[in-house]
Enzyme design. Structure first.
Site, PDB file in Angstrom:
ATOM      1  N   ARG A 129      -2.866  -1.444   5.482  1.00  0.00           N
ATOM      2  CA  ARG A 129      -3.516  -1.874   4.454  1.00  0.00           C
ATOM      3  C   ARG A 129      -3.002  -3.568   4.091  1.00  0.00           C
ATOM      4  NH1 ARG A 129      -4.663   2.681   0.511  1.00  0.00           N
ATOM      5  NH2 ARG A 129      -2.724   3.592   1.447  1.00  0.00           N
ATOM      6  N   CYS A 156       0.842  -1.102  -0.164  1.00  0.00           N
ATOM      7  CA  CYS A 156       0.072   0.109   0.031  1.00  0.00           C
ATOM      8  C   CYS A 156       0.995   1.241   0.162  1.00  0.00           C
ATOM      9  CB  CYS A 156      -0.893   0.113   1.099  1.00  0.00           C
ATOM     10  SG  CYS A 156      -0.250  -0.289   2.826  1.00  0.00           S
TER      11      CYS A 156
END
EC number: 3.1.3.-
Length: 233
Positions: A156, A150
């Site tokens: 994430r 990410c």
């Protein structure tokens, strides 16, 4: 595969490059290690987003702080590793040209993940899991790593890698988080992501969840056709 010794004093790494002339670096991008090590027992190697060389123009950044697609490929080669698939979780296309991966024989998949809320997107979780399963089940990919990033390669990225480890590889949430943090070299920062990972473990064990998720996982599939579209555009 990291080109840095992991430590948690990364707050003291040089700052300020994002304010220099030229394209603005992503916020806090420079304080994180470029890439972690491949996670033992998995195919995953987490890293922060590579940047196009134009981001470094006019900044006089030390070479070891610059990080692009070619840098990652070179690090993998030096470690006698091969990356076969990269899954990009950023919610933008401005950081680099995705065709660079194809130039190095690496498959590329884009999953647009908005920041702070991937734990509420079960559709993205299932897309990620399906893509990884398809890759690892293809014997042509035996021994090849799956790069995941990410913006910072931390939250994430950590959430989705850990979800795969919990949902598919049967790790506990605690073990998955600990392993990710150890091999990434930084702790996950989003506490609500960690809480959601423990909830995912409970849901898998007992079939119940007290949390909420959005998206329709029943309609969520990643196919060879989608991988092909991502790599041919």
């Amino acid at each position: 595969m990291s080109n840095y010794h992991h430590n948690h004093n990364y707050q003291h790494r040089p700052r300020g490059y994002e304010r220099l002339p030229g394209k603005r670096l992503p916020d806090r991008w420079n304080i994180y290690d470029n890439v972690g090590r491949d996670i033992d027992g998995t195919r995953f190697v987490p890293f922060k987003t590579p940047l196009d060389s134009s981001f470094f123009d006019g900044k006089n950044m030390p070479v070891e702080l610059q990080f692009g697609v070619k840098t990652l490929i070179s690090l993998a080669q030096q470690a006698n590793k091969q990356i076969g698939l990269v899954i990009d979780l950023t919610n933008t296309d401005r950081y680099y040209k995705k065709t660079e991966w194809a130039d190095h024989g690496v498959k590329y998949l884009k999953l647009n993940c908005p920041g702070h809320e991937v734990n509420e997107r079960e559709d993205l979780v299932q897309d990620f899991i399906n893509a990884v399963k398809e890759f690892v089940n293809d014997k042509e990919n035996d021994g090849k790593l799956i790069g995941v990033h990410c913006t910072h390669g931390l939250n994430r990225t950590g959430y989705l890698i850990c979800r795969y480890m919990i949902d598919v590889d049967n790790y506990s949430a605690s073990d998955a988080i600990s392993m990710f943090e150890y091999y990434r070299g930084h702790p996950m920062e989003r506490e609500h992501y960690k809480k959601s990972l423990y909830e995912a473990e409970r849901k898998k064990k007992y079939g119940k969840s007290s949390g909420k998720s959005s998206g329709n996982s029943a309609d969520s599939t990643i196919s060879s056709e989608q991988l092909h579209r991502n790599n041919s555009q």
